[in-house]
Design a protein around this motif. Structure first.
Motif, PDB file in Angstrom:
ATOM      1  N   GLY A  43       0.783  -1.238   0.000  1.00  0.00           N
ATOM      2  CA  GLY A  43       0.000   0.000   0.000  1.00  0.00           C
ATOM      3  C   GLY A  43       0.817   1.291   0.000  1.00  0.00           C
ATOM      4  O   GLY A  43       0.264   2.373  -0.006  1.00  0.00           O
ATOM      5  N   HIS A  44       2.129   1.175   0.032  1.00  0.00           N
ATOM      6  CA  HIS A  44       2.973   2.377  -0.001  1.00  0.00           C
ATOM      7  C   HIS A  44       4.282   2.015  -0.704  1.00  0.00           C
ATOM      8  O   HIS A  44       4.609   0.826  -0.867  1.00  0.00           O
ATOM      9  CB  HIS A  44       3.253   2.883   1.414  1.00  0.00           C
ATOM     10  N   PHE A  45       5.039   3.009  -1.129  1.00  0.00           N
ATOM     11  CA  PHE A  45       6.297   2.765  -1.835  1.00  0.00           C
ATOM     12  C   PHE A  45       7.427   2.551  -0.829  1.00  0.00           C
ATOM     13  O   PHE A  45       7.571   3.326   0.115  1.00  0.00           O
ATOM     14  CB  PHE A  45       6.610   3.928  -2.776  1.00  0.00           C
ATOM     15  N   ASN A  46       8.178   1.476  -1.016  1.00  0.00           N
ATOM     16  CA  ASN A  46       9.318   1.171  -0.134  1.00  0.00           C
ATOM     17  C   ASN A  46      10.626   1.379  -0.882  1.00  0.00           C
ATOM     18  O   ASN A  46      10.691   1.137  -2.080  1.00  0.00           O
ATOM     19  CB  ASN A  46       9.250  -0.301   0.312  1.00  0.00           C
ATOM     20  N   GLU A  47      11.656   1.809  -0.142  1.00  0.00           N
ATOM     21  CA  GLU A  47      12.994   1.896  -0.735  1.00  0.00           C
ATOM     22  C   GLU A  47      13.471   0.517  -1.166  1.00  0.00           C
ATOM     23  O   GLU A  47      13.846   0.290  -2.302  1.00  0.00           O
ATOM     24  CB  GLU A  47      13.993   2.481   0.290  1.00  0.00           C
ATOM     25  N   VAL A  48      13.362  -0.414  -0.232  1.00  0.00           N
ATOM     26  CA  VAL A  48      13.799  -1.779  -0.499  1.00  0.00           C
ATOM     27  C   VAL A  48      12.562  -2.659  -0.641  1.00  0.00           C
ATOM     28  O   VAL A  48      11.639  -2.585   0.167  1.00  0.00           O
ATOM     29  CB  VAL A  48      14.670  -2.304   0.658  1.00  0.00           C
ATOM     30  N   SER A  49      12.548  -3.462  -1.692  1.00  0.00           N
ATOM     31  CA  SER A  49      11.400  -4.326  -1.919  1.00  0.00           C
ATOM     32  C   SER A  49      11.809  -5.775  -1.701  1.00  0.00           C
ATOM     33  O   SER A  49      12.561  -6.345  -2.483  1.00  0.00           O
ATOM     34  CB  SER A  49      10.899  -4.092  -3.349  1.00  0.00           C
TER      35      SER A  49
END
Lengths: 251, 251, 251, 251
Positions: A130-136
């Protein structure tokens, strides 16, 4: 009369050229991570279409090809056999529109895998946060505890309580339904915001998957493919919304 | 092909070790009172799992175990046979997702009970009143009027017009569908706000139930279990909501 | 295994005591006009229950009787045979929860009517106008144009474009599905606001219906019955709303 | 017992008077363009009704005729055979209420076409653009790429990405499902705002269709017919909305 689920193998392909030990599912889902990874591999490997599945559990619509001709929406099985190994891929336009359809289609998929000599199924999906992460991260699940170590060694992460206690749709059900058939099952879910076709998440999943397959696949074109897929999917999504309106209008 | 409902008995358990005169249903529902009571009894008595039910009428998802392995969501039958008596328990992750599925699954449950020699079924649930009460009653219903006195003597309350003229899901249908099979049925519903796993309500129901069974079960760990269950259920609930979004997204 | 629709005749009643030339349907609907008229006639005439219909297409719940015992929700057939004639009545707790179920149940009803020698079916319902009227008309429809005059002579009104081009549920489908069986069909719909059990509308329908049957039925207790029914239905309605919440909660 | 889909041919018409090389589908849809074109042609040509299709997948209601009699809602097949050629037409009150029903009904339609010797199916619909356009194009799709040129020559437009990647309901599915039967399929969609019965859009579609059929049909009465249809459809639409309310009320 129409069957609820129909499987049509390309009969120009000999039965012995349909089998494989490995089956990779990449149907549409969150961030279309699975679809992107599987279609990328199909293109990079030059896999061949060997079967088509149509069903009354898919949305009641046809897809328009670029040349203006139509085809009933479907799921397809591709096969690659070469120096990198022998793999089956399951890709398609849609998953089922109903819960019952999800079960019935997933059962058909694992039954096909079983008949084609599959020993291990990989299901690939997105894990929407639901949100953008630096590390996926690449979150994993298995259908036998003894598969866990191998997946962790390849970079898959087992995180208790993620994804929230369950995996829905074909990515989950194929893992569960293949247990009684003695087929190993590994699910790889790329963390994604869930809003767009996510090539970064797909790159991470591809990395773990290829390690598990002991092969190398160039990921240079993944971002480009994601862009193309995004265009097509936006159209389908718009059509989906219209469909609901239209269905309520004409039904 | 997949059956709509599949029952798998553990075949290491002899048929004569599956029977029991008493069957206690504690599937998920309001305040998870039934689930809490039944799972508490299973743990306290050390009941043994004898069968698993899977169905296309359950949500199309797998559950992730603590070790990272998955299983198809299911309902399970446990059995205790010892100095306190012989009982069967029905517990599970979910009830049906459709009205038709509720009927078909409940019929399967009473048919299993009948085959296993059951003479009396207890169904346990919550009675959601939407607000917090100081005193939480145990509301009862029966499938034969002559069972009423016995239940009242044990503390069950028959209150005309409660619960609102009907009992939904397996707790109600199993009572109704067991009538033609000649099985006695008693439903005990713990009054609850309905918002959280409710150990106080469960304690009250356990008290009435154990009186009717003429046994004693320690209720000390009920509150602790309720806390653990709450954590797991919150995850599932979140997953449920996500599932609906995802299903509409991928279907 | 459960059948989708089950019919159970009271086998203490001889087959020749089940037949009748007239069948009157009064299932729940707008303003519960049909239910009120049919149940009133059953009570006034002292009609006898001869059959019960249960189905997976009804809501998945049991009804609690006044004595605290439960029964699966159903539809019932009553029969009166005496100096006023011989009539069958169809009444019940609910209609189907799905469109497909409406068709399948209505077909079963007209097939039963056909087997029992029925020559004419009356379906009774409300015609919801959404506001309170001083005068409440009885709108009619028939399944053969030659029945129209007779109905008009009895006070039924044929008004083009009312009700809005269609009649939904059993009241409409039984008329349509009895055409190929050669059974005459007359639908009487009492104009009603649609918000409450409407005894005034029911009185008007009863008046037209009894003229068509050439009998007299005292309508003195209709208002009283409407009041009692309102109480019961309010409970069911509350339960209905709760059910939806609960079903989404436990499913 | 009721079949899910029932086809009744008028048995006063000899089997050899049912066949035709051309089949034109004009079921309800966006802007009711297909329905308007097909019904206009039926009237102008004086086509004869040869079959009726009823189904549990249609809405559970009857339609009231002008004379106060009712009929179960249906789809109908008409046939014209004369100096202009021999054509079959499929028209009706509704399409399916469910996705599964859309597939099953569309399969029945193409199977009927196949049995009746049909070589080419035209499906006609509207393409809703959500706003009023000065110029209303006729967007086309085909089920074999080699049909494209012929359609373009007649004025049909192939526009990549329109309509949004898919065609829903019978207009799309009949094209797709007729491929394995070797029947040619052409879909003509008149651009329309989608809000009202659109005679301008229908006139454009009729123009392209008649060129493809090499016949002439007077379009003078199309606007008049659109007005009449609008009145009837408004009623049905109101009834539809009421139906949903009523179904939730009585179910």
């Amino acid at each position: 009369m129409m069957e609820d689920i129909t499987i049509r193998f390309d009969d120009t392909i000999a039965p012995e050229d349909r089998t494989a030990p490995i089956f990779i599912e990449g149907l549409p889902g969150i961030g279309h991570v699975g679809k992107l990874v599987a279609e990328h591999m199909i293109h990079e490997l030059g896999a061949v279409r060997i079967a088509e599945i149509t069903s009354i559990y898919f949305p009641p619509q046809v897809i328009i090809n670029e040349d203006g001709s139509v085809r009933v929406c479907n799921n397809e099985i591709f096969r690659y056999s070469g120096e990198k190994g022998t793999f089956l891929f399951l890709v398609g336009d849609f998953q089922s529109t109903s819960g019952e359809g999800h079960y019935l289609l997933s059962q058909v998929y694992v039954d096909i895998a079983h008949e084609l000599g599959v020993k291990r199924i990989f299901t690939i999906g997105g894990y929407g946060v639901g949100h953008f992460n630096e590390v996926s991260r690449v979150i994993a699940a298995v259908n036998r505890p003894d598969l866990r170590k191998e997946v962790e060694d390849a970079g898959g992460i087992f995180s208790e309580g993620e994804p929230g206690g369950g995996i829905i749709g074909a990515a989950g059900l194929m893992l569960g339904l293949s247990i009684p058939l003695g087929i190993e099952g590994i699910c790889l879910m790329g963390e994604t915001s869930g809003y767009l076709v996510d090539p970064k998440s797909a790159t991470n999943v591809l990395s773990v998957l290829t390690k598990l397959l002991s092969i190398e696949i160039d990921d240079a074109k993944l971002t480009e493919r994601a862009g193309e897929m995004e265009v097509v999917l936006q159209r389908l999504l718009e059509q989906e919304k219209k469909s609901e309106e239209e269905l309520s209008y004409i039904g």
